[in-house]
Each structure stands twice: as structure tokens, then as C-alpha cells.
Design a protein around this motif. Structure first.
Motif, mmCIF file in Angstrom:
data_model
loop_
_atom_site.group_PDB
_atom_site.id
_atom_site.type_symbol
_atom_site.label_atom_id
_atom_site.label_comp_id
_atom_site.label_asym_id
_atom_site.label_seq_id
_atom_site.Cartn_x
_atom_site.Cartn_y
_atom_site.Cartn_z
ATOM 1 N N TRP A 293 -38.467 11.480 57.429
ATOM 2 C CA TRP A 293 -39.422 10.492 57.938
ATOM 3 C C TRP A 293 -39.875 9.562 56.807
ATOM 4 N N ARG A 294 -40.207 10.137 55.656
ATOM 5 C CA ARG A 294 -40.641 9.322 54.510
ATOM 6 C C ARG A 294 -39.504 8.412 54.029
ATOM 7 N N ALA A 295 -38.286 8.970 53.976
ATOM 8 C CA ALA A 295 -37.145 8.177 53.521
ATOM 9 C C ALA A 295 -36.866 7.024 54.477
ATOM 10 N N ALA A 296 -37.004 7.280 55.778
ATOM 11 C CA ALA A 296 -36.808 6.212 56.761
ATOM 12 C C ALA A 296 -37.872 5.135 56.588
ATOM 13 N N ALA A 298 -39.458 4.368 53.920
ATOM 14 C CA ALA A 298 -39.215 3.651 52.674
ATOM 15 C C ALA A 298 -37.990 2.742 52.760
ATOM 16 N N GLY A 299 -37.243 2.823 53.859
ATOM 17 C CA GLY A 299 -36.037 2.018 54.002
ATOM 18 C C GLY A 299 -34.811 2.628 53.370
ATOM 19 N N ASP A 300 -34.904 3.893 52.901
ATOM 20 C CA ASP A 300 -33.778 4.532 52.220
ATOM 21 C C ASP A 300 -32.748 5.107 53.191
ATOM 22 N N LEU A 315 -39.155 2.440 60.676
ATOM 23 C CA LEU A 315 -37.901 1.853 60.196
ATOM 24 C C LEU A 315 -38.153 0.380 59.880
ATOM 25 N N PRO A 316 -38.459 0.063 58.632
ATOM 26 C CA PRO A 316 -38.802 -1.328 58.301
ATOM 27 C C PRO A 316 -37.650 -2.302 58.460
#
Length: 733
Positions: A293-296, A298-300, A315-316
Motif C-alpha cells: 500500500w505504501r509503495a503504491a 509512493a508511485g513505486d 495510486l498517484p
């Protein structure tokens, strides 16, 4: 207050409690106000809860002297951006659910707690070692060679979960490779998995037309219903559209209805796209889900694939949403915040201005209606991508026939014929456990649940009894508690009993059982699917976990043991669900080079619904069902909301719902049906009743629900019941 000093800003926050609206607190920040979308810790009554700031208020209905201050700000930056916060607030309004509980649903469990530390977890992976003196595995160490090749084939470290999903049991061969110095463990941050660019297969004519059409619609909001027979290559159409989105630097959200569908999808994604992939479903740990969730956010994460709740993933760079098996009932949350992930995904795509593709071999009647009304583009794949023929579906009349663990002699003969040819067979029964009920042969007693109006289900080979509604669990009695007879018999069959009967009939054949009980352990589903894909497992027994999405080249025979439940039900959607399930299960057969066949056991071979499905296919069934729905004013031609009430006594729910019905101004456009006892009136020790609100137009339904939202809590009977509103209910039972 000190003269000249401004009063602290007022924050309106959403608290995860079953109360509508926001609650006002004083900010504690010395500089700028705490941003909207941030988590804060508040004192609510006697509890300390994590809340979300939803707006900055200029004034409050509560006197300033009585306002509490928040206790802490938990985030350096908002966890919910404006787009996602807007979507959730829309969903809370549409489904008439308290906004605090709706927002909590969108957060991983780890972020619903009052922990300020958000350090990502570390996740295990493997990479090839640069040890020139290491010896290669022995020639007969097949699994070690396979694992080593897979690890060496990717430039990124390979996640342990990836290897588990692809190869099944991997612990021992990985340790052997590590001892040889051929691989070494690494920590993978973020729980993301990296895929490797693969070659797209050649498209068939129908697929090419679909891809061209989907891509020609551009990158703005354009809903597409992709209807394709099982095996027609819908996934490849998704992938072609996803490739365009990823090439533009945008993110893809891919929804699948059940965790049973995700292993093969994830493996296909890994071997197709050089992209960071995040996986979200219930079998991942809390830490893994929080990290994805955090990675999503952050756009990663380039691709996020998940089940129902993944629709709320931040999801930016969102550029495309895919909803696979869009008809599936698993997309509808059945308790708490009763949202439908498909419909929320459509709203999210509309708000964000991005394309969305809904795919299914058996589209929901609502989606077909939207296509007829030109709200959705409707693309069809009428043939299998491999050119294989659709399997014929035939009926076995089991009236007056003896059954072995739910299996008739003709069904067993078909199973034996296909196994003897070296092929795989799937037996489908949508009922887990050993048997649906335990009965006394002498007096007719049936083991009841003490808290539900339902019999207890036999599990553990008949050794224990379990309620599938409240979870009650007890040993099976040695004798009938009513008459003392020891002639206790198991009525009917579930997956356990069917698998046992097949083992006794085919002792040399490897059998795998797929249901919620047998697949509860983490990694078990991936391991079993890997064994089926390799051909090690020949005979599959399972529930609807096996009904959709799986592609086994040597599976040539499918047996469905009980289709009668969908033919006789109080729920008007039951026939649609039966037709979808039969069509989906049948589609597992004959997908490779070998012809397949499907056999349905039934006690009602002359039933008109069954005849229509077998003679006209799902398309013919759907056309007839839509005509019936239109004549009856049922969805999608009418609009429903279900008001549920329950209490420890039988009278209170009925009385409360009668009071609720009296507050609605009934006319030719809106009606109250009921109240009536729920089909299962007593569940988990509480008596349940239903009131159905029907409107000819959606514009008339929601004002009535807004009215209920304002007045229900103040009705005289409200304090004696637990009540909830279910908008667009999918289950009336």
C-alpha cells in the motif's frame, strides 16, 4: 484564551464508529493546520482511536469550551490524497454508511492502529551468487535446476513468495542451492515483486479487433465490457492495453474477485512486464499489505493486483483499471461497509478520467444492460484463442440412482475414462465440509446449530460438527441425543466426502482438494496449483475457488455435482448466479489441444432454466432473464435497498422495520416490501428481519435513504436492534 492569540483550528475528522457524519476536534499544530487526509489520534468517549481529517471547519456546533484537542498527528503527509478521499466520501454517501468506517476500510490494518513508526518491513528474496568455484546441482536435482534457472533469469532479486507460487514447495531445494554457494538471500523492501519483459503472443482476429478498439478509445474515461467465452484470450487483451499504459509511465490497478485467481495472473504478469508488481489479498500478512500500500502510494508500484479492497489503493499515477470476472459476487462486501468494488472502480475511473475494462465470460445482467444502453462499449470474443471447441454440456439424471459420496455411477465412469487416458478431471461441488447435515436414521433428528436456524455441517471426515454461519464447533455425537440410536448418517456431500470417495475409487491417482478449509495455510494454494499445472495432480475437487480463471491444458472433464440449488431459491438472482457458475466451471474443460466435456448431475433435468442455459448458452439465458427482470421491475430496471435489523428477541426487528416503513411516503415510484423475517431468521443467536425498498428510478431511491439515515436512529425501536442499510443488495438471504 490569551488575548491576541488565535484559537486553535477546528478539524472535522472521520472516526471509525457506526455513527454518521464527522466530529470536531481542536488542532494541536503550532504552524499550519494538520492536512486533510492525515491520520490523527483522538479520544472518543473512553477509547483512543485513529481518525482521518476530512476537512478544516471554520466553526462547530459544539461550544469551543467543550471541544477536545486531538492527541497526536500520526503522519508527516496525508495517507489519503484528495482523489481517494473524494472517492471514499462518495462511496460512504452512495452506500449510506458511516464515513469513518468507510475510510477505515481503505487503510491497511497496520495503519488503523495508533503506531507512528511506519518503517517498512523487510521481505525475503534470493539472488544468484557470484561464486565461480560453486558446483552446479546434481543432474537429477530437477527442482534445484528449475529454481536456479528462474533466479538467474531475472536481473532483480527474486521474491521467495514468487518462487513459492511458481514451483510449490521450495524450502529444501533453495537451502541446498544456498549451501552450494549458488544463491544468496537478500532483503526486499516494500513487498514488491519485479517482473521480466516477455514476448506478447500472436493475437487472433477477434483479439486484435478488441485490442484495436480498446486502444482507440484513448486514455480518457471509457468503460469497456469485454465479453469473451472461457479461453478466448481476454487476459491478453488486458495485457496489450496495460502495456500501453505502462509505457506512458502510468500505473495499472488490476482487480480479481478471489485469491484463487491471483496466482496464475501474478505469474503471467511477472513473466510479461518489466515492472514492479504489488499484490494485495487476504493471505498476505498485515505487514506485506501495508508495505505494498505504501509503495503504491509512493508511485513505486507499476501494477497493483488485488481483490475487492484493492480498489481503494492510493495510486498517484493511475492510468488504467481492469476488473476481471466483473460479474463475480465476491466484489460485493456482505457486511460492514457494503460496497461493490466493480461499481466503485467505475466511479474511480470516472473521477480520475482514466479508461476501465470490465471482463467476463458471463457478464452481470446490470453490465449487459449498461452495454445495451450504450453506457459501456461492448466487445465480444466468441471463440477460444487456441481454436479449441467449447466442451459439450450434458446432464446426468440422478433420480433413483445410488450415490457414492455424492457421485453417481455414470459420473464415476466418465472420471475413470478420462483418468485412464492420462488426462485431468475436475469435480465441482460448491459446498465445503464432509456433509451438509448429520441425521438419525431411526427418528429423523438432524444436528442443529444452537444459535442459527441451520443444521451443523460435518467436517473432519464426520468427526466434528461446524456451523458455517456463526462458527460454532463441536464433536459429532456418538449417538442420537433424541432417541439414543447409534444409526447416525451423513446427509449429502461436501468437498471432503467427495474427495474421500474418489480416493477410495482411484487409490493410485493424486487428488487435490480446493476449498477454504484446505487452502487456509499461507502458500498452500500456490503450491497445489503448481502441482496441477505440472501434471502431478490428476484429479481436482473444489468449490468455486476453482470455477474461474484457471487454465490447465490437460483438464478434459468437468463434473458438477449439484446445480439444483440455483433452480429453487427465494433470491431472484439465484438463477443468474447458477447460470454463471455452470458456464464458468464448464469453461475449465478442453482448453488445450484435447477435447473436453462437462457433466451436470441433477434431480431436475426438465427444469426450463436449465434447458434454456444448455440449449441457448449464457447469451440466450441472459436475454431471457433481462426480459423477466424488466417485466418484474427488478434490477437493472428497478433499484433496491435492503434495510436489515436483528436483535436477541424475535419481536424487536419486526417492530423497528414497521416503524421505518411508516416513515416512507409510498407512491407509484417507490414502495416498501415487507417487513418479513429473513430466510434464515435466527443467525448467531440473533433474530433477523428485512425491509426491501424498491424504486423505479435511482433518483427516487437515494432521497428516501437519506431520510432513513437521518431518522432511523431516533425511532422508538432503534435502541433494541442492530440495523444496517444495504444499497444494491446482491444477496437477499
Amino acid at each position: 484564551m490569551i488575548e491576541g492569540r488565535e484559537s486553535p483550528p477546528i478539524l472535522r475528522v472521520a472516526v471509525p464508529v457506526p455513527l454518521y457524519g464527522g466530529f470536531d476536534y481542536l488542532d494541536i499544530g503550532d504552524a499550519a493546520p494538520t492536512p486533510v487526509g492525515s491520520r490523527v489520534l483522538v479520544r472518543f468517549g473512553r477509547r483512543r482511536l485513529v481518525a482521518i481529517v476530512i476537512e478544516h471547519a471554520h466553526e462547530s456546533d459544539v461550544a469551543a469550551a467543550r471541544l477536545r484537542a486531538i492527541e497526536a498527528v500520526l503522519d508527516d503527509a496525508p495517507v489519503l490524497d484528495d482523489e481517494l478521499l473524494g472517492l471514499l466520501r462518495w462511496a460512504a454517501r452512495y452506500y449510506h454508511h458511516p464515513v469513518g468506517e468507510a475510510l477505515a476500510t481503505a487503510l491497511p490494518v497496520a495503519l488503523r492502529r495508533a503506531r507512528i513508526d511506519q518503517t517498512p518491513n523487510r521481505h525475503r528474496g534470493w539472488q544468484a551468487a557470484t561464486n565461480e568455484s560453486a558446483n552446479e546441482p546434481a543432474a537429477n536435482a530437477t527442482r534445484q535446476h528449475e529454481l536456479l534457472a528462474a533466479i538467474r533469469a531475472t536481473p532483480h532479486p527474486t521474491a521467495h513468495s514468487h518462487l513459492l507460487a511458481r514451483f510449490g514447495s521450495v524450502q529444501a531445494p533453495l537451502k541446498a542451492l544456498e549451501r552450494r554457494g549458488l544463491i544468496e538471500p537478500v532483503d526486499l523492501p516494500g513487498a514488491l515483486e519485479h517482473g521480466v519483459a516477455g514476448t506478447a503472443p500472436a493475437l487472433g482476429d477477434d483479439q486484435q479487433v478488441a485490442v484495436d478498439h480498446v486502444c482507440a478509445l484513448g486514455d480518457a474515461f471509457h468503460p469497456v465490457l469485454l465479453e469473451g467465452v472461457t479461453g478466448s484470450g481476454k487476459t491478453e487483451v488486458y495485457f496489450q492495453r496495460m502495456a500501453r499504459t505502462l509505457a506512458a509511465g502510468r500505473q495499472v490497478l488490476f482487480l480479481a474477485p478471489e485469491i484463487g485467481l491471483t496466482p496464475q495472473l501474478i505469474e503471467r504478469l511477472r513473466t510479461r512486464f518489466d515492472a514492479a508488481i504489488g499484490v494485495l489479498h487476504s493471505q498476505r500478512s498485515e505487514g506485506e499489505r501495508a508495505d505494498v500500500w505504501r509503495a503504491a502510494r509512493a508511485g513505486d508500484a507499476d501494477i497493483v493486483i488485488g481483490t475487492r479492497s484493492a480498489v481503494f489503493t492510493p495510486l498517484p499515477r493511475l492510468g488504467l483499471i481492469v476488473v476481471d470476472e466483473e460479474h463475480d459476487g465476491s466484489y460485493k462486501q456482505q457486511d460492514g461497509f457494503r460496497y461493490h468494488a466493480r461499481d466503485v472502480a467505475l466511479r474511480r475511473a470516472q473521477q480520475r478520467g482514466v479508461p476501465i475494462v470490465l471482463g467476463s465470460a458471463t457478464p452481470a445482467l446490470e453490465s449487459l444492460h449498461n452495454a445495451e444502453q450504450k453506457r459501456f462499449a461492448h466487445l465480444q470474443l466468441p471463440r477460444r484463442a487456441t481454436g479449441a471447441a467449447m466442451p459439450p454440456i450434458r446432464v446426468i439424471d440422478i433420480r433413483s440412482r445410488p450415490l457414492l459420496g455424492g457421485l453417481s455411477d455414470p459420473m464415476l465412469a466418465h472420471v475413470e475414462r478420462h483418468l485412464a487416458a492420462g488426462n485431468q478431471v475436475m469435480i465441482f461441488i460448491n459446498r465445503r465440509g464432509y456433509a451438509p447435515a448429520l441425521s438419525c436414521h431411526d427418528c429423523g433428528w438432524i444436528a442443529p446449530c444452537a444459535r442459527c436456524d441451520a443444521p451443523l455441517t460435518l467436517h473432519g471426515g464426520g468427526a466434528r460438527l461446524q456451523c458455517h454461519h456463526c462458527g460454532a464447533n463441536e464433536p459429532a455425537p456418538p449417538a442420537c441425543p433424541s432417541c439414543g440410536s447409534k444409526q447416525l448418517v451423513a446427509l449429502g456431500a461436501g468437498t471432503e466426502r467427495v474427495a474421500g470417495a474418489l480416493r477410495s475409487r482411484f487409490p493410485d491417482v493424486r487428488i487435490a482438494r480446493f476449498d477454504r478449509d484446505s487452502m487456509a495455510r499461507k502458500g498452500r494454494l500456490e503450491s497445489q496449483l503448481a502441482d496441477v499445472a505440472s501434471g502431478a495432480t490428476q484429479l481436482l475437487v473444489g468449490t468455486q475457488m476453482l470455477a474461474k480463471g484457471h487454465d490447465f491444458a490437460r483438464l478434459t472433464c468437468v463434473g458438477v455435482l449439484d446445480v439444483d440449488g440455483g433452480l429453487f431459491s427465494a433470491d431472484f438472482r439465484a438463477a443468474e448466479h447458477m447460470a454463471q457458475l455452470v458456464t464458468q466451471v464448464a469453461g475449465r474443460a478442453g482448453r488445450g489441444d484435447l477435447a473436453g466435456e462437462v457433466w451436470l448431475q441433477t434431480r431436475n433435468p426438465e427444469h426450463p432454466l436449465l434447458h434454456r442455459l444448455l440449449s441457448d448458452g449464457y447469451d440466450g439465458f441472459a436475454r431471457a432473464a433481462l426480459t423477466e427482470r424488466r417485466d418484474a421491475g427488478l434490477p437493472p430496471y428497478g433499484h433496491l435497498a435492503l434495510l436489515r435489523a436483528e436483535a436477541h428477541d424475535m419481536q424487536s426487528p419486526q417492530a423497528f422495520l414497521e416503524q421505518a416503513a411508516a416513515t416512507i411516503n409510498v407512491d407509484e415510484h417507490i414502495a416498501c416490501w415487507g417487513p418479513v423475517p429473513a430466510p434464515m431468521q435466527r443467525r448467531a443467536g440473533r433474530y433477523r428481519a428485512h425491509l426491501l425498498l424498491h424504486a423505479t428510478r435511482r433518483a427516487r431511491l437515494h432521497p428516501a435513504l437519506d431520510h432513513w439515515q437521518r431518522v432511523l436512529a431516533d425511532l422508538p425501536g432503534a435502541r433494541r436492534v442492530r440495523w444496517s442499510i444495504d444499497v444494491d443488495p446482491q444477496d437477499l438471504l
